[in-house]
Design an enzyme around this catalytic site. Structure first.
Site, PDB file in Angstrom:
ATOM      1  N   LYS A  88     -25.530 -84.789  30.040  1.00  0.00           N
ATOM      2  CA  LYS A  88     -26.107 -86.023  29.593  1.00  0.00           C
ATOM      3  C   LYS A  88     -24.503 -86.977  30.526  1.00  0.00           C
ATOM      4  O   LYS A  88     -25.320 -88.175  30.295  1.00  0.00           O
ATOM      5  CB  LYS A  88     -25.887 -85.586  28.016  1.00  0.00           C
ATOM      6  CG  LYS A  88     -27.315 -85.549  27.985  1.00  0.00           C
ATOM      7  CD  LYS A  88     -27.752 -86.160  26.246  1.00  0.00           C
ATOM      8  CE  LYS A  88     -28.985 -85.738  25.814  1.00  0.00           C
ATOM      9  NZ  LYS A  88     -29.332 -85.825  24.061  1.00  0.00           N
ATOM     10  N   LYS A  90     -36.174 -78.327  33.035  1.00  0.00           N
ATOM     11  CA  LYS A  90     -36.326 -77.978  31.675  1.00  0.00           C
ATOM     12  C   LYS A  90     -37.477 -79.014  30.958  1.00  0.00           C
ATOM     13  O   LYS A  90     -36.668 -79.781  31.809  1.00  0.00           O
ATOM     14  CB  LYS A  90     -35.546 -77.455  29.792  1.00  0.00           C
ATOM     15  CG  LYS A  90     -34.275 -78.530  29.781  1.00  0.00           C
ATOM     16  CD  LYS A  90     -34.703 -78.626  28.182  1.00  0.00           C
ATOM     17  CE  LYS A  90     -34.396 -79.665  27.885  1.00  0.00           C
ATOM     18  NZ  LYS A  90     -33.406 -80.475  26.633  1.00  0.00           N
ATOM     19  N   LYS A  99     -38.109 -84.721  27.899  1.00  0.00           N
ATOM     20  CA  LYS A  99     -38.477 -86.375  26.943  1.00  0.00           C
ATOM     21  C   LYS A  99     -38.633 -87.906  27.872  1.00  0.00           C
ATOM     22  O   LYS A  99     -38.355 -88.454  28.104  1.00  0.00           O
ATOM     23  CB  LYS A  99     -38.725 -87.233  25.909  1.00  0.00           C
ATOM     24  CG  LYS A  99     -38.086 -86.346  24.504  1.00  0.00           C
ATOM     25  CD  LYS A  99     -38.209 -86.113  23.538  1.00  0.00           C
ATOM     26  CE  LYS A  99     -36.985 -86.090  22.630  1.00  0.00           C
ATOM     27  NZ  LYS A  99     -36.323 -85.552  21.433  1.00  0.00           N
TER      28      LYS A  99
END
Ligand code: AMP
Ligand code: TRP
Length: 333
Positions: A116, A198, A201
């Protein structure tokens, strides 16, 4: 079995985007199957979501939508404590205490933080860095035995274990040491366009994921467009990641093993297989979607659930927090 003897299960999902079938098959469906055997706490982790920027209005509405999704998926709001994390201030206090027992080195090694922060660049918040410590607080406050999560959260649960053991070694038995509980074939649902990653969203291309609230036609289209390969044979192998992912989706929904699915489609091409995967998803999600809509029309019911749950959660969390404060040497009032 008496309630008091049941093991405790705790988990949570961030209201940071609309939930995908990754969240549903990797986490929620598993929670539903556990509800008879565990004393369960499932949280909407709003305080985790704000580690990256959220639109306030959307955050508020998604928090309620997620509660509706939990209930609509089959979690009984009486048997399970379904609550919103910011309603239980002990989580933030316990997280501060645990911050003082966590090391920057171990937090820097968390793969989710590395991924991230690389994407965000310079403005990575301190909250994103200490996010796993807040997660440890969530888990440890409830004397949790098991944490049912998808595979990507295993590392965070292991860190929670390390922090619990460290604290227990310093101050004597305080926390139950939790175990991760990773779902079977639903544990890692992959991106439909890039099956090496993976499903998430937060990617740009909507064809990469299926949302729990996607309409039947959108679901059919997205499965139809899912990336496959040139083998033209339904097989569960590493060099067919796209097909293997669809097999996992079908297997998790229908409870049929990967091997049996492969046998069933032997000698058949991809078209029929894909359409069966799409129909299984449509059939699974349609009743959930209807129930979500009904629940969202009844805000006072949702309010009642989260208010009652918050009371129960506060009671348990405050007990553990006091124990921590006492052991550390804070003056209790
Ligand atoms: P998050 O959306 O990051 O808050 O994740 C909430 C829960 O869903 C966690 O238990 C995750 O491990 C699980 N989860 C999220 N994405 C996937 C996926 N693609 N496959 C399986 N589980 C997932
Ligand atoms: N970090 C988890 C995720 O992104 C969400 C989460 C927060 C969680 N607190 C938790 C999961 C406690 C399990 C237990 O998926």
């Amino acid at each position: 079995m008496e309630k008091e003897n049941k093991k405790v299960s705790f988990s949570g999902i961030q209201p940071s985007g609309d939930l995908t079938i990754g969240n549903y098959l990797g986490a929620i469906k598993n929670w539903v199957s556990m509800q008879k055997d565990y004393e369960s706490f499932y949280c909407i982790v709003d305080l985790h979501a704000i580690t990256v920027r959220q639109d306030p209005k959307e955050l508020r509405s998604r928090t309620l939508k997620n509660l509706a999704i939990y209930i609509a998926s089959g979690l009984d709001p009486v048997k399970n404590t379904l609550f919103i994390k910011s309603h239980v201030p002990a989580h933030s206090e316990a997280a501060w205490l645990l911050n003082c027992f966590s090391y920057t080195g171990e937090l820097g090694r968390m793969t989710q933080f590395k991924d991230k922060s690389q994407k965000i660049g310079e403005s990575v918040s301190v909250g994103l860095f200490t996010y796993p410590v807040l997660m440890a607080a969530d888990i440890l406050l409830y004397n949790t035995n098991v944490v049912p999560v998808g595979n990507d959260q295993k590392q965070h649960v292991e860190l929670s274990r390390d922090i619990a053991i460290r604290f227990n070694n310093l101050y004597g038995q305080t926390f139950v040491v939790p175990e991760p509980l990773i779902a079977g074939s639903g544990a890692r649902i992959m991106d439909l366009q890039n099956p090496e990653k993976k499903m998430s969203k937060s990617v740009e291309n909507p064809n990469a994921y299926i949302l729990i609230l996607d309409s039947p036609n959108i679901i059919r289209k997205k499965i139809n467009r899912a990336v496959t390969d040139d083998y033209a044979e339904v097989r569960y192998t590493e060099d067919q990641p796209g097909i293997s992912n669809l097999i996992n989706i079908l297997s998790t929904i229908t409870n049929v093993s990967q091997e049996d699915i492969v046998k069933r489609y032997e000698g058949l091409g991809y078209a029929g297989f894909k359409s069966d995967v799409a129909e299984a998803l449509v059939e699974e999600l349609a009743p959930v979607q209807n129930r979500i809509k009904e629940l969202l029309d009844d805000k006072s019911y949702l309010e009642k659930i989260y208010s009652e749950s918050a009371e129960k959660a506060n009671y348990i969390a405050n007990k553990t927090l006091r124990k921590m404060q006492k052991k550390i040497g804070l003056v209790l009032r």
